[in-house]
Design an enzyme around this catalytic site. Structure first.
Site, short mmCIF file in Angstrom:
data_model
loop_
_atom_site.label_atom_id
_atom_site.label_comp_id
_atom_site.label_asym_id
_atom_site.label_seq_id
_atom_site.Cartn_x
_atom_site.Cartn_y
_atom_site.Cartn_z
N PRO A 71 5.90 -0.56 -5.30
CA PRO A 71 7.26 -0.29 -5.41
C PRO A 71 7.86 0.06 -6.73
O PRO A 71 8.87 0.48 -7.19
CB PRO A 71 7.96 -1.74 -5.07
CG PRO A 71 7.03 -2.77 -5.72
CD PRO A 71 5.86 -2.07 -5.01
N GLY A 72 7.00 0.39 -7.84
CA GLY A 72 7.13 1.04 -9.04
C GLY A 72 7.18 0.09 -10.14
O GLY A 72 7.27 0.57 -11.44
N GLY A 73 6.79 -1.24 -10.22
CA GLY A 73 6.73 -2.03 -11.30
C GLY A 73 5.81 -1.57 -12.36
O GLY A 73 6.11 -1.69 -13.55
N LYS A 74 4.60 -1.04 -11.77
CA LYS A 74 3.56 -0.69 -13.02
C LYS A 74 3.83 0.58 -13.51
O LYS A 74 3.36 0.82 -14.48
CB LYS A 74 2.10 -0.97 -12.53
CG LYS A 74 1.58 -2.39 -12.03
CD LYS A 74 0.52 -2.56 -11.00
CE LYS A 74 0.10 -3.95 -10.75
NZ LYS A 74 0.98 -4.53 -9.85
N CYS A 128 -4.40 -7.72 -5.87
CA CYS A 128 -3.67 -8.97 -5.93
C CYS A 128 -4.14 -9.69 -4.95
O CYS A 128 -3.65 -10.55 -4.32
CB CYS A 128 -1.82 -8.89 -5.76
SG CYS A 128 -1.74 -8.15 -4.06
N ASP A 145 -3.85 0.25 -8.39
CA ASP A 145 -3.31 -1.08 -8.01
C ASP A 145 -3.56 -0.86 -6.45
O ASP A 145 -2.47 -0.58 -5.76
CB ASP A 145 -1.91 -1.47 -8.51
CG ASP A 145 -1.88 -2.79 -8.27
OD1 ASP A 145 -2.66 -3.66 -8.46
OD2 ASP A 145 -0.67 -2.99 -7.53
N ALA A 190 1.52 3.51 -6.12
CA ALA A 190 2.61 3.22 -7.16
C ALA A 190 3.71 2.21 -6.62
O ALA A 190 4.35 1.38 -7.45
CB ALA A 190 3.31 4.25 -7.62
#
Length: 494
Positions: free
Chosen positions: A132-135, A251, A198, A130
Site C-alpha cells: 500500500p505504499g508505506g515503504k 513479512c 518487499d 509497493a
C-alpha cells in the site's frame, strides 16, 4: 446430480499461528523457542514513522504529548517509534490525516533503513511491489524527496491505495506504475541505483495485525509464492546497476520464501551478487538460517536478517541487503510507451511558468520556484490540474505509462487555477499570506467536512485560503463565499 462441495473448515488466526509454530519449532533451539512462545503472548504495540517532509522530531514529540502517548524508539529506524500507551487509536488524529506520520509495523521499517541513501546523492529507486505504499514513503523520506522513486504494483485494486498514500505523504519526486515486477529487469537492465523488493508472501509472521493477518498456507500456494519471489528477485537484480543495492524482504518466517529464495538465486547466477553482512547494522544478532528441513543453504545466506518476534519485539520478518557485482544474463524487451502528451498533459512554457509562479507568490507569500529548483521539478498541466513533475522521470522514463506523476500544485486551468490540497499540506509552513485561523469552537465541525459561517467582508473573499487551527496546525483549504468558509477538505480526509 452433481455432488455439493464439502464446506472447508474456517481456520482462525490463532489456529493458523499454532500450525506455523509447530512447523517452525525445529528451526530454533529449546531456549529460543520458549522465548518466542512467551513473546507472542505479549501485546504487539502499534508503531509509526514520522514524515520529515512535514514535521521533525521536536514537533512530533509535542504531538505525542498533546495526545498523551508513551513512546519507545525503534532501534533500527531513527524516525520510528512504538506507541506503548495512548488514550485513543493513533489513526484518529489530525496529524495522521495530514500525513505527518505513517502507521507501520516496526519490522517493516527495517528494509529501507538497510539501503545506503542520502539527500546529497539523489538516487534512482524502484519499489517493485509497493502497495500500500508505506515503504515507498520511507524511500521518499530517506532521500528528502530529492531522488526519484518509481512505486510499482501489479494489482489494479491496489493502485488507488498506493496513489493516495504518496499524495498524503507529499511526495513530488515519485511516479506510480502498474506492471508485473518481473518485467522491469527485461525493460530497464542496469538502470536503478536501488531496488526494493518487499515480495508478496504467505505472511506467516506469528503476529496477526490488521494489514497482515495470520492464515493457513498450503504447500502448493507456498511453492507458487516461492517461484514468483525467485523470478521477482532475478528481475530486481537485472534492473539494478552494477554496484547498486537490492533489498529483498518478506513479512513471513517460512524458509522456503526467504533463505531458499536467496540460495536459489546464488545457484542460478553465481558471481553476480553478494549478500551483505548485517550483523554490524543491527542492535542484536538476527542471522538467517544455515539450513532448514534437511536443506543446507550457501553460508553467505546467513548474512541476511531473520527477525523472530522475540528478538526485537516485532512481528516476524526477513530482510537481505544485496550488492550487484557483475552483469546478469537476462532477456531484454522494449517497455510499453505512452508519452505524457498522449494523455492530455503538456509542459508549461517558460512564460506560463513565470506568470503562474509570480501569481502564486503574490497570493500566498510562498515561492514554489525555490522548491522546483531544489527538488528538480518542472510544471506540467492537464485539463484539470497543474503538477510539479520530476525532471528525472522526464529524462529517463518519459514514455513509461504511469498512474500518478509528481505532486499537484493547483486545480483548474492556467487562467483560473486554485491552490491544491497536496501542495498546501506539504508546504503550509511557508505560506505567509492567504492564511486564516479557525476558531476552536468550529474545529470539530470543520473536520467533519462542514462549511463554517464567516464574515463576508473578508479581503480574501472568493480566493482559496489556507486554514489553520488556533494552535497553528494546518487543517486544509477553504474558500470564503456568501458568508461561509466553504470546506475544501478532500473527502478521503473527512
Amino acid at each position: 446430480m452433481a455432488k455439493k462441495k464439502r464446506a472447508q473448515p474456517v481456520i482462525t488466526a490463532r489456529q493458523a499461528q499454532a500450525e506455523a509454530l509447530e512447523r517452525f519449532r525445529c528451526l530454533l533451539d529449546e531456549r529460543s523457542f520458549a522465548a518466542l512462545l512467551n513473546e507472542i503472548q505479549q501485546p504487539l504495540y502499534p508503531a509509526l514513522r514520522i514524515n520529515p517532509l512535514k514535521t521533525n522530531t521536536e514537533e512530533f514529540l509535542h504531538t505525542a504529548e498533546r495526545y498523551g502517548w508513551n513512546l519507545t524508539p525503534i532501534p533500527f529506524c531513527p524516525t520510528g517509534w512504538w506507541v506503548t500507551a495512548s488514550a485513543a487509536p493513533i489513526s484518529q488524529t489530525l496529524e495522521h490525516r495530514m500525513g505527518h506520520y505513517y502507521i507501520q509495523e516496526a519490522a517493516s521499517m527495517l528494509p529501507v533503513e538497510l539501503f545506503e541513501l542520502s539527500p546529497d546523492k539523489p538516487a534512482l529507486i524502484l519499489d517493485m511491489a509497493a502497495s500500500p505504499g508505506g515503504k515507498s514513503t520511507h524511500l521518499v523520506s530517506r532521500t528528502l524527496d530529492r531522488g526519484l522513486v518509481i512505486a510499482n504494483d501489479s494489482g489494479l485494486e491496489r493502485i488507488t491505495a498506493l496513489r493516495l498514500v504518496l499524495q498524503t505523504w507529499g511526495a513530488a519526486n515519485a511516479a506510480v506504475t502498474r506492471f508485473p515486477g518481473e518485467k522491469f529487469g527485461r525493460w530497464f537492465a542496469e538502470t536503478f541505483d536501488r531496488v526494493l523488493l518487499d515480495a508478496p508472501c504467505s505472511m506467516q509472521a506469528l503476529r496477526s495485525t490488521d494489514t497482515h493477518p495470520m492464515r493457513t498456507i498450503s504447500t502448493r500456494e507456498q511453492s507458487a509464492l516461492a517461484r514468483r519471489q525467485v523470478n521477482l528477485l532475478a528481475s530486481a537484480l537485472s534492473a539494478v546497476k552494477i554496484g547498486g543495492q537490492v533489498v529483498y524482504s518478506t513479512c513471513t518466517l517460512t524458509p522456503e520464501e526467504n533463505e531458499a529464495v536467496l540460495d536459489e538465486l546464488l545457484r542460478r547466477f553465481p558471481g553476480v551478487f553478494s549478500i551483505e553482512d548485517l550483523s554490524a547494522r543491527l542492535p542484536a544478532p538476527a542471522p538467517a538460517l544455515p539450513r532448514a528441513y534437511g536443506h543446507e543453504f550457501f553460508p553467505e545466506v546467513q548474512r541476511a536478517a531473520r527477525l523472530w518476534p522475540h528478538i526485537y519485539h516485532t512481528a516476524g520478518f526477513f530482510a537481505a541487503l544485496i550488492c550487484k557485482t557483475a552483469p546478469l544474463a537476462f532477456p531484454a524487451e522494449f517497455p510499453p510507451a505512452r508519452p505524457l502528451r498522449d494523455t492530455g498533459q503538456e509542459p508549461l512554457s517558460a512564460n506560463q511558468t513565470k506568470r503562474f509562479l509570480h501569481d502564486f507568490t503574490a497570493r500566498y507569500g510562498h515561492h514554489p520556484a525555490e522548491v522546483l529548483e531544489t527538488q528538480r521539478l518542472v510544471l506540467w498541466r492537464s485539463p484539470r490540474a497543474i503538477y510539479a513533475v520530476p525532471q528525472t522521470f522526464l529524462e529517463r522514463f518519459a514514455t513509461l505509462p504511469c498512474q500518478l506523476l509528481g505532486l499537484k500544485i493547483a486545480e483548474g486551468g492556467l487562467e483560473n487555477w486554485a491552490l491544491a490540497h497536496e501542495w498546501s499540506a506539504r508546504f503550509e509552513r511557508y505560506f505567509s499570506a492567504g492564511r486564516i485561523k479557525l476558531p476552536t469552537d468550529n474545529l470539530e465541525a470543520w473536520l467533519r467536512g462542514e462549511d463554517i459561517p464567516w464574515r463576508s467582508d473578508d479581503p480574501a473573499t472568493g480566493e482559496v485560503v489556507v486554514v489553520f487551527d488556533t494552535d497553528g496546525r494546518f487543517i486544509g483549504r477553504g474558500r470564503i463565499l456568501h458568508g461561509l468558509l466553504k470546506n475544501l477538505l478532500p473527502r478521503r480526509l473527512i
